[in-house]
Design a protein around this motif. Structure first.
Motif, PDB file in Angstrom:
ATOM      1  N   CYS A   1     -37.259 -74.106  78.832  1.00 19.22           N
ATOM      2  CA  CYS A   1     -38.074 -73.984  80.051  1.00 19.22           C
ATOM      3  C   CYS A   1     -38.304 -75.390  80.613  1.00 19.22           C
ATOM      4  O   CYS A   1     -38.619 -76.308  79.859  1.00 19.22           O
ATOM      5  CB  CYS A   1     -39.402 -73.322  79.692  1.00 19.22           C
TER       6      CYS A   1
ATOM      7  N   CYS B   1     -42.373 -76.125  79.984  1.00 21.01           N
ATOM      8  CA  CYS B   1     -43.012 -76.209  78.661  1.00 21.01           C
ATOM      9  C   CYS B   1     -42.014 -76.473  77.526  1.00 21.01           C
ATOM     10  O   CYS B   1     -42.414 -76.694  76.399  1.00 21.01           O
ATOM     11  CB  CYS B   1     -43.801 -74.935  78.371  1.00 21.01           C
TER      12      CYS B   1
ATOM     13  N   CYS C   1     -39.919 -70.199  81.707  1.00 16.18           N
ATOM     14  CA  CYS C   1     -39.961 -69.136  80.705  1.00 16.18           C
ATOM     15  C   CYS C   1     -40.926 -68.032  81.171  1.00 16.18           C
ATOM     16  O   CYS C   1     -41.714 -68.245  82.087  1.00 16.18           O
ATOM     17  CB  CYS C   1     -40.401 -69.714  79.357  1.00 16.18           C
TER      18      CYS C   1
ATOM     19  N   CYS D   1     -44.642 -69.260  81.314  1.00 12.65           N
ATOM     20  CA  CYS D   1     -44.981 -70.156  82.424  1.00 12.65           C
ATOM     21  C   CYS D   1     -44.952 -69.433  83.772  1.00 12.65           C
ATOM     22  O   CYS D   1     -45.591 -69.866  84.718  1.00 12.65           O
ATOM     23  CB  CYS D   1     -44.023 -71.349  82.474  1.00 12.65           C
TER      24      CYS D   1
HETATM   25 ZN    ZN Z   1     -42.398 -72.411  79.915  1.00  9.20          ZN
END
Ligand code: ZN
Length: 203
Positions: free
Chosen positions: A61, A64, A73, A76
């Motif tokens: 991602c 993150c 992701c 998120c």
């Molecule tokens: Zn993420």
């Protein structure tokens, strides 16, 4: 290499590749290679397809660094989660473990390791700069340091708390119900849930 007299170049090539995997020595690599050799072609091909598919589709991602099959992701991109509450963890597997508690509603930041001077892992080798940038963006209200309660994990948490202190964000550390030296992924859901709930403010 004819020294052993019982393998072939193709067999040796697979053993050589398997022996590069973490925790797999030469002998285990040979055992796995013999196992694959005995498997039906279709089963063995399923393994190569799984590796191929993962390498083509699984990324990190961009926010993150958790595993993801898209830019952001699922965590998120979930607006029902508190995007201003960041739990800092060492590995993607820690997020999977923490998700099983079902009681964390924030997001994550995966460092991809911990500061370990003896293994030549300094802050620059981890996703720390990205974390600071994320926090400085201004929409973050709390950072929970959830590195493992090990020497490296605690050292990393201390380093991060000093760096994050300058940003003025609230910093907390998972509660001390976790046995020292343990890994998050080894802990029970109940212990983890207590550790999240009883987190202590650091800065
Ligand atoms: Zn993420």
């Amino acid at each position: 290499m004819m020294a052993m007299g019982k393998t072939t170049p193709a067999f040796d090539r697979l053993v050589e590749q398997l022996a590069k995997l973490p925790g797999i020595g030469k002998r285990s690599a040979e055992r796995i290679a013999f196992y694959i050799l005995k498997q039906p072609v279709e089963d063995a091909m399923e393994l190569t397809r799984a590796i191929d598919d993962m390498k083509k589709n699984v990324l990190h991602c961009t926010q993150c660094f958790n595993l993801s099959e898209s830019d952001l992701c699922p965590i998120c991109s979930d607006h029902a989660r508190d995007q201003g509450l960041i739990m800092v963890i060492e590995q993607p597997s820690d997020a999977m473990t923490l998700e099983t508690t079902g009681m964390y509603r924030g997001v994550y930041h995966v460092l991809m390791g911990a500061i370990a001077p003896l293994d030549d892992v300094g802050p620059g080798e981890l996703n720390i700069h990205a974390l600071l940038t994320r926090v400085k963006s201004g929409s973050v209200h709390e950072v929970i340091l959830a590195t493992n309660p090990t020497l490296e994990g605690d050292g990393t948490a201390l380093y991060l708390s000093q760096e994050l202190d300058k940003t003025g964000v609230k910093i907390s550390r998972l509660a001390r119900g976790m046995p020292t030296g343990s890994q998050l992924e080894m802990l029970s859901k109940a212990v983890l849930a207590d550790a999240i709930e009883g987190r202590q403010q650091m800065g």
